[in-house]
Design a protein around this motif. Sequence first.
Motif, PDB file in Angstrom:
ATOM      1  N   GLY A 133      27.360  34.928  47.497  1.00  0.00           N
ATOM      2  CA  GLY A 133      27.585  34.715  45.859  1.00  0.00           C
ATOM      3  C   GLY A 133      29.056  35.800  46.109  1.00  0.00           C
ATOM      4  O   GLY A 133      29.658  36.689  46.371  1.00  0.00           O
ATOM      5  N   LEU A 134      29.734  35.011  44.787  1.00  0.00           N
ATOM      6  CA  LEU A 134      31.571  35.266  44.958  1.00  0.00           C
ATOM      7  C   LEU A 134      31.773  35.390  43.605  1.00  0.00           C
ATOM      8  O   LEU A 134      30.950  34.866  43.388  1.00  0.00           O
ATOM      9  N   PRO A 135      32.878  36.392  42.960  1.00  0.00           N
ATOM     10  CA  PRO A 135      32.866  36.899  42.248  1.00  0.00           C
ATOM     11  C   PRO A 135      34.012  34.942  41.778  1.00  0.00           C
ATOM     12  O   PRO A 135      34.624  34.541  42.897  1.00  0.00           O
ATOM     13  N   ASN A 136      33.641  34.797  39.970  1.00  0.00           N
ATOM     14  CA  ASN A 136      34.344  33.826  39.688  1.00  0.00           C
ATOM     15  C   ASN A 136      35.471  33.352  39.454  1.00  0.00           C
ATOM     16  O   ASN A 136      36.228  35.263  38.756  1.00  0.00           O
ATOM     17  N   PRO A 137      37.163  32.819  40.023  1.00  0.00           N
ATOM     18  CA  PRO A 137      38.189  33.184  39.599  1.00  0.00           C
ATOM     19  C   PRO A 137      38.924  32.576  38.544  1.00  0.00           C
ATOM     20  O   PRO A 137      39.967  32.735  38.742  1.00  0.00           O
ATOM     21  N   SER A 138      37.950  32.316  37.894  1.00  0.00           N
ATOM     22  CA  SER A 138      38.926  32.067  36.606  1.00  0.00           C
ATOM     23  C   SER A 138      39.269  32.813  35.672  1.00  0.00           C
ATOM     24  O   SER A 138      39.574  34.401  36.164  1.00  0.00           O
ATOM     25  N   GLY A 139      40.684  32.350  35.130  1.00  0.00           N
ATOM     26  CA  GLY A 139      40.892  33.784  34.401  1.00  0.00           C
ATOM     27  C   GLY A 139      40.546  34.287  33.494  1.00  0.00           C
ATOM     28  O   GLY A 139      40.837  35.398  32.796  1.00  0.00           O
ATOM     29  N   LEU A 140      39.444  33.857  33.005  1.00  0.00           N
ATOM     30  CA  LEU A 140      38.123  34.283  32.009  1.00  0.00           C
ATOM     31  C   LEU A 140      37.563  35.505  32.183  1.00  0.00           C
ATOM     32  O   LEU A 140      37.137  36.488  31.068  1.00  0.00           O
ATOM     33  N   ASN A 141      37.226  35.537  33.300  1.00  0.00           N
ATOM     34  CA  ASN A 141      36.375  36.583  34.718  1.00  0.00           C
ATOM     35  C   ASN A 141      37.883  38.137  34.599  1.00  0.00           C
ATOM     36  O   ASN A 141      38.452  38.046  35.666  1.00  0.00           O
ATOM     37  N   ALA A 142      37.484  38.837  33.929  1.00  0.00           N
ATOM     38  CA  ALA A 142      38.665  40.076  33.619  1.00  0.00           C
ATOM     39  C   ALA A 142      37.963  40.919  34.699  1.00  0.00           C
ATOM     40  O   ALA A 142      38.888  41.959  34.807  1.00  0.00           O
ATOM     41  N   HIS A 143      36.666  40.908  34.783  1.00  0.00           N
ATOM     42  CA  HIS A 143      36.354  42.068  35.446  1.00  0.00           C
ATOM     43  C   HIS A 143      37.005  42.116  37.068  1.00  0.00           C
ATOM     44  O   HIS A 143      36.963  43.269  37.422  1.00  0.00           O
ATOM     45  N   TRP A 144      37.583  41.582  37.473  1.00  0.00           N
ATOM     46  CA  TRP A 144      37.651  40.995  38.643  1.00  0.00           C
ATOM     47  C   TRP A 144      39.504  40.535  38.514  1.00  0.00           C
ATOM     48  O   TRP A 144      39.690  40.091  37.918  1.00  0.00           O
ATOM     49  N   THR A 145      39.909  41.758  39.626  1.00  0.00           N
ATOM     50  CA  THR A 145      41.365  41.455  39.637  1.00  0.00           C
ATOM     51  C   THR A 145      41.276  40.645  41.006  1.00  0.00           C
ATOM     52  O   THR A 145      40.863  40.772  41.996  1.00  0.00           O
ATOM     53  N   ALA A 146      42.067  40.545  41.182  1.00  0.00           N
ATOM     54  CA  ALA A 146      43.142  38.441  42.842  1.00  0.00           C
ATOM     55  C   ALA A 146      42.497  40.019  43.598  1.00  0.00           C
ATOM     56  O   ALA A 146      41.953  39.376  44.603  1.00  0.00           O
ATOM     57  N   GLN A 147      43.279  41.364  43.801  1.00  0.00           N
ATOM     58  CA  GLN A 147      43.091  42.239  44.852  1.00  0.00           C
ATOM     59  C   GLN A 147      41.276  42.052  45.585  1.00  0.00           C
ATOM     60  O   GLN A 147      40.766  41.800  46.024  1.00  0.00           O
ATOM     61  N   THR A 148      40.685  42.659  43.885  1.00  0.00           N
ATOM     62  CA  THR A 148      39.242  43.023  44.019  1.00  0.00           C
ATOM     63  C   THR A 148      38.686  41.492  45.587  1.00  0.00           C
ATOM     64  O   THR A 148      37.495  41.836  45.251  1.00  0.00           O
ATOM     65  N   MET A 149      38.693  40.751  44.635  1.00  0.00           N
ATOM     66  CA  MET A 149      38.283  39.107  44.470  1.00  0.00           C
ATOM     67  C   MET A 149      38.993  39.204  45.854  1.00  0.00           C
ATOM     68  O   MET A 149      37.854  38.724  46.598  1.00  0.00           O
TER      69      MET A 149
END
Length: 167
Positions: A133-149
Amino acid sequence: MAAGGLSVLFCGINPGLMSAATGHHFARPGNRFWPVLHLSDFTPRQLKPSEQDELLTYGLGITNVVARATARADELSAEEFREGGRLLVEKVERLRPRWLAVVGITAYRTAFGERHARIGPQERTIGDTRIWGLPNPSGLNAHWTAQTMAEEFARLRHEAEAEADRA
């Protein structure tokens, strides 16, 4: 690579309106999938959505849980997710990738009835295919940054590479 030729089959939630219009996965400019795929070293450079077929040269594939396009994933019903999960299982059984990477943990939870699933490797398998399971890369998913994803995507990449070395 796996028997079907894919190391990782990435699975988005469903096509957004821009993806439906262009025929390319994660096509919306604010979506972080393509940058994160590169930051995590799955690809040697950042691909454009229009270059999605190039993923195959890296042993990667891409699909969706639900085929119906929507502006937002929350427009999909639980029934659509469950049916999408059933169809996804059939696709994975046919393609037999080493890993199925569901990009959006909420979509995974709903499609597979795994209410308590967390980001990372899952206990469930589909045949010999393991699931991550991976985080959703949508810009709406503010809990994750590009780096943490990218760090989480890289965890999957390391595991997939280690598994390939053991095979």
